[in-house]
Scaffold this motif. Structure first.
Motif, PDB file in Angstrom:
ATOM      1  N   THR A  49       0.832  -1.370   0.244  1.00  0.00           N
ATOM      2  CA  THR A  49       0.003   0.011   0.050  1.00  0.00           C
ATOM      3  C   THR A  49       0.718   1.146  -0.057  1.00  0.00           C
ATOM      4  O   THR A  49       0.477   2.267  -0.295  1.00  0.00           O
ATOM      5  CB  THR A  49      -1.060  -0.143   1.293  1.00  0.00           C
ATOM      6  N   ASN A  50       2.081   1.035   0.204  1.00  0.00           N
ATOM      7  CA  ASN A  50       3.016   2.436   0.299  1.00  0.00           C
ATOM      8  C   ASN A  50       4.009   2.313  -1.053  1.00  0.00           C
ATOM      9  O   ASN A  50       4.659   3.348  -1.162  1.00  0.00           O
ATOM     10  CB  ASN A  50       4.212   2.375   1.346  1.00  0.00           C
ATOM     11  N   ARG A  99     -10.138   3.652  -4.399  1.00  0.00           N
ATOM     12  CA  ARG A  99     -10.464   2.171  -4.604  1.00  0.00           C
ATOM     13  C   ARG A  99     -10.882   1.954  -6.080  1.00  0.00           C
ATOM     14  O   ARG A  99     -11.757   0.996  -6.387  1.00  0.00           O
ATOM     15  CB  ARG A  99     -11.481   1.426  -3.664  1.00  0.00           C
ATOM     16  N   GLU A 100     -10.459   2.769  -7.170  1.00  0.00           N
ATOM     17  CA  GLU A 100     -10.861   2.689  -8.373  1.00  0.00           C
ATOM     18  C   GLU A 100      -9.892   2.149  -9.094  1.00  0.00           C
ATOM     19  O   GLU A 100      -8.591   2.398  -8.767  1.00  0.00           O
ATOM     20  CB  GLU A 100     -11.425   3.882  -8.818  1.00  0.00           C
ATOM     21  N   LYS A 101      -9.976   2.007 -10.365  1.00  0.00           N
ATOM     22  CA  LYS A 101      -8.894   1.563 -11.505  1.00  0.00           C
ATOM     23  C   LYS A 101      -8.334   2.895 -12.083  1.00  0.00           C
ATOM     24  O   LYS A 101      -9.179   3.645 -12.312  1.00  0.00           O
ATOM     25  CB  LYS A 101      -9.607   0.560 -12.387  1.00  0.00           C
ATOM     26  N   TRP A 102      -6.888   2.679 -12.230  1.00  0.00           N
ATOM     27  CA  TRP A 102      -6.260   3.831 -12.819  1.00  0.00           C
ATOM     28  C   TRP A 102      -5.961   3.471 -14.371  1.00  0.00           C
ATOM     29  O   TRP A 102      -5.103   2.313 -14.070  1.00  0.00           O
ATOM     30  CB  TRP A 102      -5.510   4.556 -12.018  1.00  0.00           C
ATOM     31  N   ARG A 103      -6.021   4.316 -15.325  1.00  0.00           N
ATOM     32  CA  ARG A 103      -5.267   3.772 -16.539  1.00  0.00           C
ATOM     33  C   ARG A 103      -4.639   5.206 -17.209  1.00  0.00           C
ATOM     34  O   ARG A 103      -5.290   6.223 -17.269  1.00  0.00           O
ATOM     35  CB  ARG A 103      -6.138   3.240 -17.360  1.00  0.00           C
ATOM     36  N   ARG A 127      -8.751  -7.400  -0.618  1.00  0.00           N
ATOM     37  CA  ARG A 127      -8.723  -8.796   0.012  1.00  0.00           C
ATOM     38  C   ARG A 127      -9.777  -8.674   1.355  1.00  0.00           C
ATOM     39  O   ARG A 127      -9.122  -8.002   2.240  1.00  0.00           O
ATOM     40  CB  ARG A 127      -7.422  -9.607   0.280  1.00  0.00           C
ATOM     41  N   ASN A 128     -10.696  -9.307   1.422  1.00  0.00           N
ATOM     42  CA  ASN A 128     -11.641  -9.286   2.660  1.00  0.00           C
ATOM     43  C   ASN A 128     -11.840  -7.891   3.109  1.00  0.00           C
ATOM     44  O   ASN A 128     -11.947  -7.297   4.168  1.00  0.00           O
ATOM     45  CB  ASN A 128     -11.207 -10.020   3.807  1.00  0.00           C
ATOM     46  N   GLY A 129     -12.391  -7.301   1.780  1.00  0.00           N
ATOM     47  CA  GLY A 129     -12.660  -5.610   2.291  1.00  0.00           C
ATOM     48  C   GLY A 129     -11.632  -4.589   2.342  1.00  0.00           C
ATOM     49  O   GLY A 129     -11.677  -3.561   2.643  1.00  0.00           O
ATOM     50  N   GLU A 130     -10.253  -5.102   2.600  1.00  0.00           N
ATOM     51  CA  GLU A 130      -9.145  -4.082   2.852  1.00  0.00           C
ATOM     52  C   GLU A 130      -8.154  -3.959   1.679  1.00  0.00           C
ATOM     53  O   GLU A 130      -7.895  -5.110   0.817  1.00  0.00           O
ATOM     54  CB  GLU A 130      -8.316  -4.686   4.255  1.00  0.00           C
TER      55      GLU A 130
END
Lengths: 160, 247
Positions: A49-50, A99-103, A127-130
């Motif tokens: 995530t970093n 939490r969206e896709k970037w292009r 994964r599991n909401g995280e």
């Protein structure tokens, strides 16, 4: 992240002080040598995530010019080219944080100072909401799109 | 009530008997009644899954996301050294690069969604997308080749394995413009929540097929070298990857 080493650069180069974050700069060296995208391949990497690289496929390693051991554990912006406008990466992180896709089309910097263009799609690994990290898949862009982006990114950098 | 086994509808017709033998072998090994359902289309298979009529499925990579995210299926095993790769081929002639193709393109494709997705991605460098092509849907890859040879399609999308199995006479008249080298997309055995209690036993059986004489013979009949374990994170990674390819 360490500055680039002039001894790794192939051919004539230009020196830049690249601002990665508000208070973090990196000295990079660029050449005009473009590496063609390998036909039929995908360049795939994953980060935590970093933005620290946790996985790189063979195409990623080959195109970057680094050894795999030099990439794993490094920030993904080890590939940041000074011709890329900072706004593109701000948009990337803003999008991923929603939490969206970037292009987008990206000019990447190689270890030897050369570059390669990609069409990148980055998605959050949920994964599991995280959000556990991010997967980035790059494919071959068309020359027409690259030419459009060269012009657009130059304008964006000038109006910064 | 017997359990139901389904095979991705892109199976090769000459392997149907192999899948029936596989099912007989599986029933004996698991000591469970299992019915093999041969679905003729992906739509038919999706309907069966929606109606909870599928307990084990050898799934196309395109379906794995839906099976995991919407139907709570879990991965068990994937074939060894059998990634789904695509080839774009045209008629043997002057064209040698994707970028030399005409912009208004006619593409012949078979019922293989992962191949067609990869094929479209490999056309992107030529600025060709769904908005400027005409698609001819074909029953199988032999029919795809026929459309190219007749001049009805400019290019065809092939599963690489199927392209390589075309007759020499046909292959000589085709030119493979580009071959994907993704190496991360593959079919997989997936289990419904109802069949999940058998997961460990089934995984062990599938992985050990390649060291068992009868197992080797069946693997040969279904065109697979062997199976290896597939964990949930492996499936999640492939789902993420497929998600990016559909962008």
């Amino acid at each position: 992240m360490l500055d680039m080493n002039p001894e790794d650069i192939k051919g004539e180069y230009t020196e830049h002080n690249l601002t990665l974050y508000e208070d973090i700069c990196r000295k990079v060296f660029t050449t005009e040598l473009e590496s063609p995208f390998p036909k039929g391949y995908l360049i795939v990497s994953r980060t935590d995530t970093n933005g620290i690289i946790t996985h790189a496929n063979d195409s990623f390693v080959e195109m970057s010019g680094y050894e795999k051991s030099e990439l794993i554990g490094q920030p993904h912006n080890i590939l940041r080219h000074p011709d890329m406008p900072a706004a593109a990466f701000k948009d990337l992180w803003d999008t991923l944080n929603r939490r969206e896709k970037w292009r987008g089309y990206v000019k990447n910097l190689r270890k030897d100072g050369g570059f390669y263009w990609v069409y990148a799609i980055v998605i959050p690994n949920i994964r599991n909401g995280e959000v556990e990290g991010f997967t980035s898949v790059r494919r071959e862009p068309s020359r027409k799109k690259i030419d459009e982006c060269i012009k657009l990114y130059a304008e964006m950098s000038q109006t910064k | 009530m017997p359990y139901n086994l389904a095979i991705s509808p892109d199976f090769k017709p000459d392997q149907i008997s192999g899948w029936y033998i596989f099912n007989t072998w599986l029933q004996k090994k698991l000591d469970e009644a299992i019915h093999l359902d041969i679905h003729q289309s992906f739509a038919e298979q999706h309907q069966a899954i929606d109606n909870e009529k599928v307990d084990i499925v050898y799934a196309n990579p395109f379906d794995i996301s839906r099976l995991v995210r919407e139907k709570s299926f879990t991965p068990v095993a994937r074939p060894v050294c059998k990634p789904d790769e695509a080839i774009i081929a045209c008629r043997e002639g002057a064209i040698r690069e994707i970028t030399e193709l005409p912009q208004a393109l006619t593409v012949a494709q078979a019922n293989a969604p992962e191949v067609n997705t990869i094929g479209m991605i490999m056309l992107e460098p030529a600025n060709i997308d769904k908005s400027n092509i005409k698609i001819i849907d074909c029953e199988n890859f032999v029919v795809v080749a026929r459309h190219i040879l007749k001049g009805e399609a400019d290019v065809g999308f092939f599963l690489a394995e199927s392209f390589n199995e075309l007759s020499n006479l046909v292959k000589k008249q085709l030119y493979p413009l580009i071959n994907s080298q993704i190496n991360m997309i593959h079919h997989a055995f997936m289990l419904s929540p109802k069949f999940a209690p058998h997961k460990d036993k089934l995984k062990e059986l599938l992985i050990n097929m390649k060291i068992d004489d009868k197992g080797i013979q069946i693997l040969n009949d279904i065109g697979i070298e062997g199976f290896e374990s597939m964990e949930e994170e492996d499936a999640e990674f492939m789902i993420d990857l497929m998600d990016t390819l559909l962008s």
